[in-house]
Write a protein that holds these residues in place. Sequence first.
Motif, PDB file in Angstrom:
ATOM      1  N   ILE A 442       0.896  -1.163   0.000  1.00  0.00           N
ATOM      2  CA  ILE A 442       0.000   0.000   0.000  1.00  0.00           C
ATOM      3  C   ILE A 442       0.926   1.202   0.000  1.00  0.00           C
ATOM      4  O   ILE A 442       1.319   1.697   1.052  1.00  0.00           O
ATOM      5  CB  ILE A 442      -0.874   0.041   1.267  1.00  0.00           C
ATOM      6  N   CYS A 570      -3.983  -4.396  -3.913  1.00  0.00           N
ATOM      7  CA  CYS A 570      -4.229  -2.988  -3.612  1.00  0.00           C
ATOM      8  C   CYS A 570      -4.224  -2.237  -4.938  1.00  0.00           C
ATOM      9  O   CYS A 570      -3.449  -2.557  -5.830  1.00  0.00           O
ATOM     10  CB  CYS A 570      -3.135  -2.453  -2.688  1.00  0.00           C
ATOM     11  N   THR A 596      -8.405   2.297   2.510  1.00  0.00           N
ATOM     12  CA  THR A 596      -7.129   2.407   3.222  1.00  0.00           C
ATOM     13  C   THR A 596      -7.060   3.677   4.065  1.00  0.00           C
ATOM     14  O   THR A 596      -6.072   3.901   4.754  1.00  0.00           O
ATOM     15  CB  THR A 596      -5.944   2.422   2.230  1.00  0.00           C
TER      16      THR A 596
END
Length: 822
Positions: A442, A570, A596
């Motif tokens: 991420i 992601c 997120t």
Amino acid sequence: MAAPVSLCHIACCANRAGGGAVAWGRGGLLAFGSCHDVILYDPAVRRAVAALRGHTGRVNCVRWVRRRDRAFETELVSGGSDKQLILWEWKDTLVKSIPLKGHTEAVFAVDAVCLSDEPDLNVLIASAASDSTVRIWSQHGSEAKCIEILQFGNGFVMDVCLSFLPGSDVAILACGGDDSKISLFIQQSGQFQKTLILPGHEDWIRGVEWAVCGEELFLASCAQDCLIRIWKVYTKSKQLPETEDDSIKLKENVFTVNDADTSYAVSLESVLAGHENWVYAVHWQPSFSKDGSMQQPMRILSASMDKTVIIWEPDKESGVWLEQASVRVGEVGGNTLGFFDCQFSPDGSMIIAHAFHGALHLWKQDTVNKKEWTPEVVISGHFNSVEDVKWDPEGEFIISVSADQTTRLFAPWKRKEETEVTWHEIARPQVHGYDLRCLAMIGRFEFVSGADEKVLRVFRAPKNFIENFSNITGIPMEKLCSPQSTDLPEGATVPALGLSNKAVFEGDMAVQPDEDEESFNTISNQYPEIYFQPLILTEPPPEDHLLQNTLWPEIQKLYGHGYEIFCVACNNSNTVIASACKASKKEHAAIILWSTTSWKKLQSLSFHNLTVTQLAFSPDDSFLLAVSRDRNWSLWRKQDSSESGPVFTCCAYTDKNTAVHSRIIWSCDWTPDSKYFITGSRDKKVIIWGQCDLSVITEGNELDSIKPCSTVLDAGDSVTAVGISHVLTPDGRYIVAVGLESGKIILYTWKQSGKEPAPADWTTSVEIDNSQSHALAVKRLSWRHHAGRAGHHDESSSKWLQLATCGAEHCVKIFNVNRFAL
């Protein structure tokens, strides 16, 4: 023309097979068994030189073939769980290998010596297996045969060692096993005869090794009774019967060799007590030549399950073997158990130890203070199947997760004075209690990982890691840190009874109380809450530091799945995570989307009936692709986002009638322009589908517009991983890497030529050489996002691409691919 593919790095560790899996040759090469391969590692240049492939089972023992003139060895022998031995000839490259078959169970110990110093070496090999036999083999030229089988009833031999009786060419074999006695065999008229039994140990014998010292022969043995014994064999002169006197003497065992007509005596030289647990291995320091003659140093090295390695030598004055004259090194902390094996370097200035979890530890002797041994950088890697590997978005490091319950981070080490860049493990962000399955990056220093549990865990790099990463890779701190990262924690620690990595901030680090204070008996001081010690690193950390000081704090847990997490992805703007778990029913096979920013559940996408095996967001983030065990894929399209986040709807899929794959689809990936996607399946088929252009697709007719754009590519074996490079070939073709269940990796290029799929659209560029690809199934293929090589500051117009791969045989590999040569 340069080879289109070269192996840049291999991360692996030694097999957890007890003592004998590691051997250090006089030429400086360290050989060890790693899964089915024998790895040759050069500690001087800090990289693996070669992987010798030939075994079909785990390699349990490796030995260099010792030469009597102490010259550099050119041959090594390995034994494995595939019941065979292989004799390899190595002269800077592999010359030849000879398999020795005959054992009916796994081979666990081997030793080999050259009978003469002639160029056409005659080699004598002894091997012990769990079929309760020791086999003696002889190799002459390119032939090798079994010349004798020594039966041990229903006992096991744990270690064997060959040498020659003092001042003769008579071979002597020592075997130590589960009867707690050492059996000595002497070769007389071509046959090994059981000559002597040396009792004394009180538990299974784990290691035996000979050393020739002038006119005497020494044998060191170690056992599970925590003791090491040193025995001496010497020539006994024929003298008059001794007069009876009352002095106390050690008992001598005398035997006569008919061939040489000499008598020899064996007596116990010393018993070394110092270890507190099973002693797994004992080795002499190799002899060296001094003033034209060979000198055997009186120094031995022992490795034990008490987490220590001890160097023993006799006291200068009394000649008694003491631990005081010795050095003890080992691991402190961590969740490990101890050491299986140890070796001296050829000149005795370094020692290597092989720990219970396969990790290698290397220590170097201080040049000034000879008692001081400091840890050195050495190869490291996973000790179980590696399930997933990803590049960071900037392409400066890779992170891998494995069934050995660890997450490891590898990066290139840039040294100021050298141009050569070597890769090393520089952090172990997660040491878990469950086997890890998958991970997704991420952004730059944050990742989410899934294990055999129902929770996803999110980790963020602490300040200490970013500083050390900057020091090791040579990337300046300004480029790594964003202004808001001043409030990052220093590091992380696992609480005494916890599973989660807890952040440690600057104020948390315990001040060590003065030694004279009376506070050391309190419970809280015996079991400190925080084990983390921030270290400033300028080189990759050694194993004992990796074990506990490089964890990343866990910042979030994501709850929602009903079974073990199987895959996670992601998107490229780092706003949405998609994950899926193992499932045998439709309601469990749903894909969950998470934000997120709020870490809340955004949406549940239900379509598949069985486990979703891989998820992939398109590079422009407008699509999410899922492939599943139910042999179908589904394509989800991003709608205009609501307040809470984007909403995805299913816009295309295959069903029973339109499916092309007839077995589980293991893997999928997108082309860099988001127009096509690729699927790879157990049915050996690889297919490219399209087109997914938003301009082409109008609402409602997506189902018909997405169909196979390529002919079905038959890969020749089950396809377990596919990956498309983010950079094209110079003539605009997509570069496709395909990983197979056999471990093979093949690079293809593809470009659509006309309206209809044509077989000519595919070209096979490179089949990566067998010894360079994996030995077992390829689990993941991950291309670096930009052209160029990490750590080299290559331009984006560089000819190089990098491909990171991981496999079921515990290896992570990085390949340099020359895109101009494809």
